[in-house]
Design a protein around this motif. Structure first.
Motif, PDB file in Angstrom:
ATOM      1  N   ARG A   1      -4.478  -3.487  -0.777  1.00  0.00           N
ATOM      2  CA  ARG A   1      -3.274  -3.209  -0.122  1.00  0.00           C
ATOM      3  C   ARG A   1      -3.244  -2.615   1.405  1.00  0.00           C
ATOM      4  NH1 ARG A   1       0.297  -3.412  -4.672  1.00  0.00           N
ATOM      5  NH2 ARG A   1      -0.981  -2.973  -6.488  1.00  0.00           N
TER       6      ARG A   1
ATOM      7  N   GLY B   1      -7.929   2.170   3.314  1.00  0.00           N
ATOM      8  CA  GLY B   1      -7.730   1.368   2.196  1.00  0.00           C
ATOM      9  C   GLY B   1      -8.984   1.532   1.148  1.00  0.00           C
TER      10      GLY B   1
ATOM     11  N   ASP C   1      -7.899  -0.894  -4.905  1.00  0.00           N
ATOM     12  CA  ASP C   1      -6.403  -1.105  -4.671  1.00  0.00           C
ATOM     13  C   ASP C   1      -6.079  -2.298  -4.066  1.00  0.00           C
ATOM     14  OD1 ASP C   1      -3.601  -0.337  -5.053  1.00  0.00           O
ATOM     15  OD2 ASP C   1      -3.896   0.811  -3.181  1.00  0.00           O
TER      16      ASP C   1
ATOM     17  N   ASP D   1      -3.965  -6.280  -3.681  1.00  0.00           N
ATOM     18  CA  ASP D   1      -2.519  -6.681  -4.044  1.00  0.00           C
ATOM     19  C   ASP D   1      -2.463  -7.232  -5.287  1.00  0.00           C
ATOM     20  OD1 ASP D   1      -1.213  -5.855  -1.827  1.00  0.00           O
ATOM     21  OD2 ASP D   1      -1.974  -7.385  -0.571  1.00  0.00           O
ATOM     22  N   THR D   2      -1.468  -7.581  -5.958  1.00  0.00           N
ATOM     23  CA  THR D   2      -1.135  -8.111  -7.075  1.00  0.00           C
ATOM     24  C   THR D   2      -0.752  -9.752  -6.881  1.00  0.00           C
ATOM     25  OG1 THR D   2       0.922  -7.509  -7.415  1.00  0.00           O
ATOM     26  CG2 THR D   2      -0.432  -6.181  -8.595  1.00  0.00           C
TER      27      THR D   2
END
Length: 151
Positions: free
Chosen positions: A100, A107, A111, A113-114
């Motif tokens: 993300r 970052g 974590d 992005d979907t």
């Protein structure tokens, strides 16, 4: 397209991007005319980290592809986990899975992005942000404020 983008950023006019992985990492040589020379060095650009590294000679890469040992560096378990979590069976060509927030901006690899992103847009964003970061004069450990992103 990515050959031209990286060529301009790295200042190698004949750079040739020939592959990418599911994370958007780009693999290239500095001159397409040398692609059949086994001693030609293969480089990688990791957009999440904003780093370019020399990886191995092209001949060694071909051997790793032939014996399938190249798969050891592909984080296939993470990719399979992401596909399952995203309810997808594959990733379209030209798409990638990204953190993300760029790792060079704090970052986390965990974590992500979907939704898949365009690899071209991701690499361009990484390069632009890396230039902006370098031009800002910020040092490791400095806090990046909203002002940095809004200028």
């Amino acid at each position: 397209m990515l050959s031209e983008v990286l060529s301009g950023f790295l200042n190698y006019p004949r750079l040739y991007c020939f592959a990418q992985d599911w994370r958007g990492n780009q693999f290239f040589i500095l001159a397409k005319l040398t692609q059949n020379d086994p001693e030609t060095i293969v480089y990688g650009y990791d957009p999440a980290r904003g780093l370019t590294d020399d990886l191995m000679p092209y001949g060694a890469l071909l051997l790793k592809i032939k014996d399938a040992s190249i798969l050891n560096g592909c984080a296939l378990e993470e990719f399979a986990f992401w596909l399952k979590q995203s309810n997808l069976s594959s990733l379209d060509v030209g798409k990638c899975i990204t953190p993300r927030v760029f790792l060079f901006l704090g970052g986390s690899e965990d974590d992500v992005d979907t939704e898949p992103r365009s690899s071209v847009a991701y690499v361009i964003s990484s390069l632009k942000m890396k230039v902006r970061l370098n031009e800002s004069g910020l040092k490791d450990g400095d806090v990046i404020t909203k002002k940095f992103f809004n200028e």
